[in-house]
Design an enzyme around this catalytic site. Structure first.
Site, PDB file in Angstrom:
ATOM      1  N   ASP A 192       0.810  -1.211   0.000  1.00  0.00           N
ATOM      2  CA  ASP A 192       0.000   0.000   0.000  1.00  0.00           C
ATOM      3  C   ASP A 192       0.846   1.267   0.000  1.00  0.00           C
ATOM      4  O   ASP A 192       0.330   2.362   0.185  1.00  0.00           O
ATOM      5  CB  ASP A 192      -0.918   0.029   1.227  1.00  0.00           C
ATOM      6  CG  ASP A 192      -1.934  -1.096   1.190  1.00  0.00           C
ATOM      7  OD1 ASP A 192      -2.453  -1.353   0.097  1.00  0.00           O
ATOM      8  OD2 ASP A 192      -2.189  -1.713   2.229  1.00  0.00           O
TER       9      ASP A 192
ATOM     10  N   ASP B  44       0.276   8.967  -6.550  1.00  0.00           N
ATOM     11  CA  ASP B  44      -0.434   9.314  -5.313  1.00  0.00           C
ATOM     12  C   ASP B  44       0.077  10.636  -4.757  1.00  0.00           C
ATOM     13  O   ASP B  44      -0.719  11.486  -4.324  1.00  0.00           O
ATOM     14  CB  ASP B  44      -0.225   8.228  -4.248  1.00  0.00           C
ATOM     15  CG  ASP B  44      -0.814   6.898  -4.639  1.00  0.00           C
ATOM     16  OD1 ASP B  44      -2.008   6.703  -4.394  1.00  0.00           O
ATOM     17  OD2 ASP B  44      -0.073   6.067  -5.181  1.00  0.00           O
TER      18      ASP B  44
ATOM     19  N   GLU C 256      -4.731  10.323   3.256  1.00  0.00           N
ATOM     20  CA  GLU C 256      -4.204   8.967   3.388  1.00  0.00           C
ATOM     21  C   GLU C 256      -2.711   8.912   3.076  1.00  0.00           C
ATOM     22  O   GLU C 256      -2.005   8.028   3.547  1.00  0.00           O
ATOM     23  CB  GLU C 256      -4.969   8.016   2.453  1.00  0.00           C
ATOM     24  CG  GLU C 256      -4.542   6.573   2.584  1.00  0.00           C
ATOM     25  CD  GLU C 256      -5.358   5.646   1.724  1.00  0.00           C
ATOM     26  OE1 GLU C 256      -4.754   4.763   1.079  1.00  0.00           O
ATOM     27  OE2 GLU C 256      -6.589   5.791   1.685  1.00  0.00           O
ATOM     28  N   GLU C 257      -2.230   9.870   2.310  1.00  0.00           N
ATOM     29  CA  GLU C 257      -0.823   9.862   1.906  1.00  0.00           C
ATOM     30  C   GLU C 257       0.110  10.516   2.923  1.00  0.00           C
ATOM     31  O   GLU C 257       1.330  10.492   2.735  1.00  0.00           O
ATOM     32  CB  GLU C 257      -0.663  10.568   0.554  1.00  0.00           C
ATOM     33  CG  GLU C 257      -1.571  10.059  -0.543  1.00  0.00           C
ATOM     34  CD  GLU C 257      -1.474   8.553  -0.747  1.00  0.00           C
ATOM     35  OE1 GLU C 257      -0.389   7.993  -0.480  1.00  0.00           O
ATOM     36  OE2 GLU C 257      -2.467   7.928  -1.153  1.00  0.00           O
TER      37      GLU C 257
ATOM     38  N   ASP D  97      -8.665  10.632   0.270  1.00  0.00           N
ATOM     39  CA  ASP D  97      -7.792   9.649  -0.366  1.00  0.00           C
ATOM     40  C   ASP D  97      -7.619  10.156  -1.794  1.00  0.00           C
ATOM     41  O   ASP D  97      -8.511   9.996  -2.627  1.00  0.00           O
ATOM     42  CB  ASP D  97      -8.436   8.261  -0.350  1.00  0.00           C
ATOM     43  CG  ASP D  97      -7.541   7.194  -0.987  1.00  0.00           C
ATOM     44  OD1 ASP D  97      -6.488   7.563  -1.542  1.00  0.00           O
ATOM     45  OD2 ASP D  97      -7.902   6.008  -0.949  1.00  0.00           O
TER      46      ASP D  97
ATOM     47  N   LEU E  28      -5.907   9.373  -4.535  1.00  0.00           N
ATOM     48  CA  LEU E  28      -5.945   8.503  -5.717  1.00  0.00           C
ATOM     49  C   LEU E  28      -6.037   7.056  -5.267  1.00  0.00           C
ATOM     50  O   LEU E  28      -5.034   6.351  -5.152  1.00  0.00           O
ATOM     51  CB  LEU E  28      -4.721   8.732  -6.609  1.00  0.00           C
ATOM     52  CG  LEU E  28      -4.787   8.084  -8.003  1.00  0.00           C
ATOM     53  CD1 LEU E  28      -6.001   8.594  -8.782  1.00  0.00           C
ATOM     54  CD2 LEU E  28      -3.503   8.357  -8.778  1.00  0.00           C
ATOM     55  N   ASP E  29      -7.248   6.611  -5.034  1.00  0.00           N
ATOM     56  CA  ASP E  29      -7.495   5.237  -4.621  1.00  0.00           C
ATOM     57  C   ASP E  29      -7.314   4.294  -5.815  1.00  0.00           C
ATOM     58  O   ASP E  29      -7.799   4.557  -6.912  1.00  0.00           O
ATOM     59  CB  ASP E  29      -8.925   5.112  -4.074  1.00  0.00           C
ATOM     60  CG  ASP E  29      -9.240   3.712  -3.625  1.00  0.00           C
ATOM     61  OD1 ASP E  29      -8.753   3.316  -2.553  1.00  0.00           O
ATOM     62  OD2 ASP E  29      -9.957   2.994  -4.354  1.00  0.00           O
TER      63      ASP E  29
ATOM     64  N   GLU F  43     -11.791   6.562   3.785  1.00  0.00           N
ATOM     65  CA  GLU F  43     -12.607   5.774   2.863  1.00  0.00           C
ATOM     66  C   GLU F  43     -13.952   5.380   3.474  1.00  0.00           C
ATOM     67  O   GLU F  43     -15.003   5.626   2.875  1.00  0.00           O
ATOM     68  CB  GLU F  43     -11.824   4.515   2.436  1.00  0.00           C
ATOM     69  CG  GLU F  43     -10.548   4.837   1.676  1.00  0.00           C
ATOM     70  CD  GLU F  43      -9.571   3.663   1.626  1.00  0.00           C
ATOM     71  OE1 GLU F  43      -8.964   3.455   0.553  1.00  0.00           O
ATOM     72  OE2 GLU F  43      -9.391   2.975   2.652  1.00  0.00           O
TER      73      GLU F  43
END
Length: 403
Positions: A129, A135, A158-159, A177, A179-180, A340
């Site tokens: 991940d 990202d 998230e990054e 998030d 770029l999921d 998410e």
């Protein structure tokens, strides 16, 4: 001082219904005549005018309105029945959509195909991940747009290991998030951006920056003001709730605008599709295996046999589930509650669906860590309720998977 010109719509706007016969006529007329020089320009102008007139004619809602409703028009007009959307939120949505248009262009670029395969060092997750250059670039694009909006106090991504404090008097908190699904981008699998918007907790303003940034980002999903996702696929679709229904807008590349195409989405109360990586079947608990075995044989509460559809892209799998019903799930502690789970649960419930971690509703869970993970089940009310009735559906065996 920022200002927007907003169009007020006197009546609810129905999704466009296109008659494809005139479209075929236009295409046939264009393809049948070879053109050169000035004649080519004339034909191109005529073609553009024909398509625009077709679109206007087929999406008209009457009362002198051409029916062409953009995301910003829609938000400025209230964002759904019974909702009042303030100017600050409209401005913020404008900047979020701008960021997503840039990301859409980025992921479609032929020069970025190799970036999706590379990793950068990070302490925020497993190697599988670990963030990729795409990202990171997407994260920078979102952060830049939020800064430019002037409406955001803090962004949690998230990054990033910790939230980014942007502006002391910003009204909103954004979790994202950027770029999921980016690890599959080199295979042209659909990807997406997921976001949630909260009000800043003014009662925390006296705290140190790092502390108030984290606490603002750890709000329950039930406090969300708005949330959404953007699907980057054959079409770029901006699906959003502003607290009164769920609505989807499709990017019109000829104008650069997100145009209302699915107003007030209602997920079917029951579907006939389950979405999960069932290669992990033998790691599942008995309850989940029994549920899947039962519904795909047509022996569940729905007598029809269920089909499996799994893209391994959360936004894409959820988008299909919203439209067709069923349940999209990841039964192990993998998906992040803040970035998410909460935004997508709010979106699904505003569309009349249900969210769960297998035991309780997602929006009722109080996050305790920014990168807290959990099982996630989203979809039709009856399907998720039936799944929960099997009791043991959360996967606790997690041997670690390599791709």
């Amino acid at each position: 001082m920022q200002s927007l010109t907003l169009t007020r719509y006197p009546t609810p706007i129905s999704p466009p219904r296109l008659n494809l016969y005139p479209l075929r006529q236009i295409a046939a007329s264009v393809l049948s005549v070879p053109t050169t020089g000035d004649r080519s320009e004339m034909t191109s102008r005529r073609e553009c005018a024909s398509f625009k007139s077709l679109a206007v004619g087929q999406t008209s809602t009457g009362d002198g309105d051409d029916g062409y409703c953009t995301l910003i028009d829609f938000a400025g007009n209230g964002g759904g029945e019974g909702t009042k959307v303030g100017d600050d939120l409209v401005v913020l949505l404008y900047h979020i959509q701008h960021a997503c248009k840039r990301i859409a262009s980025l992921v479609a670029s032929p020069f970025n195909s190799s970036l999706g395969k590379l990793s950068v060092n990070s302490s925020s997750g497993s190697d599988r991940d670990a963030p990729k250059p795409l990202d990171i670039v997407s994260n920078d694009i979102v952060l830049s747009s939020l800064r430019n909006s002037g409406k955001v106090a803090v962004m949690a991504s998230e990054e990033n290991d910790s939230p980014t404090w942007i502006k002391d008097d910003g009204r909103y908190v954004v979790v994202v998030d950027p770029l999921d699904g980016s690890r599959n981008i080199d295979a042209s699998i659909p990807t997406g951006t997921i976001f949630g918007i909260y009000n800043r907790l003014v009662e925390l303003d006296h705290l140190p920056v790092e502390e108030k940034a984290e606490l603002n980002s750890l709000q329950r999903g039930s406090r969300l003001v708005a949330s959404g996702y953007v699907l980057y696929s054959s079409a770029t679709i901006f699906c959003v709730t502003l607290g009164s229904g769920t609505h989807a807008f499709t990017l019109d590349h000829s104008t650069g605008e997100f145009v209302l195409t699915h107003q007030n989405i209602k997920i079917p109360t029951r579907g006939q599709i389950y979405s999960v990586n069932d290669a992990r079947y033998f790691d599942w608990p008995d309850g989940l295996r029994k549920y899947i075995d039962t519904v795909r044989q047509g022996k569940g509460q729905n007598p029809k046999k269920y089909s499996a559809r799994y893209i391994c892209s959360l936004v894409a799998d959820l988008h299909r589930t919203l439209l067709y019903g069923g349940v999209a799930m990841n039964p192990r502690d993998h998906l992040r509650l803040v970035y998410e789970g909460n935004p997508l649960a709010f979106l699904v419930e505003q569309a009349g669906g249900k969210s769960s971690d297998g035991k309780r509703g997602i929006l009722s869970i109080q996050p305790v860590k920014l990168h807290q993970r959990l099982p996630l089940f989203l979809g039709s009310v009856e399907d998720v309720t039936e799944l929960e009735s099997y009791g043991d559906v959360q996967q606790t065996v997690n041997p670690g998977y390599e791709v």
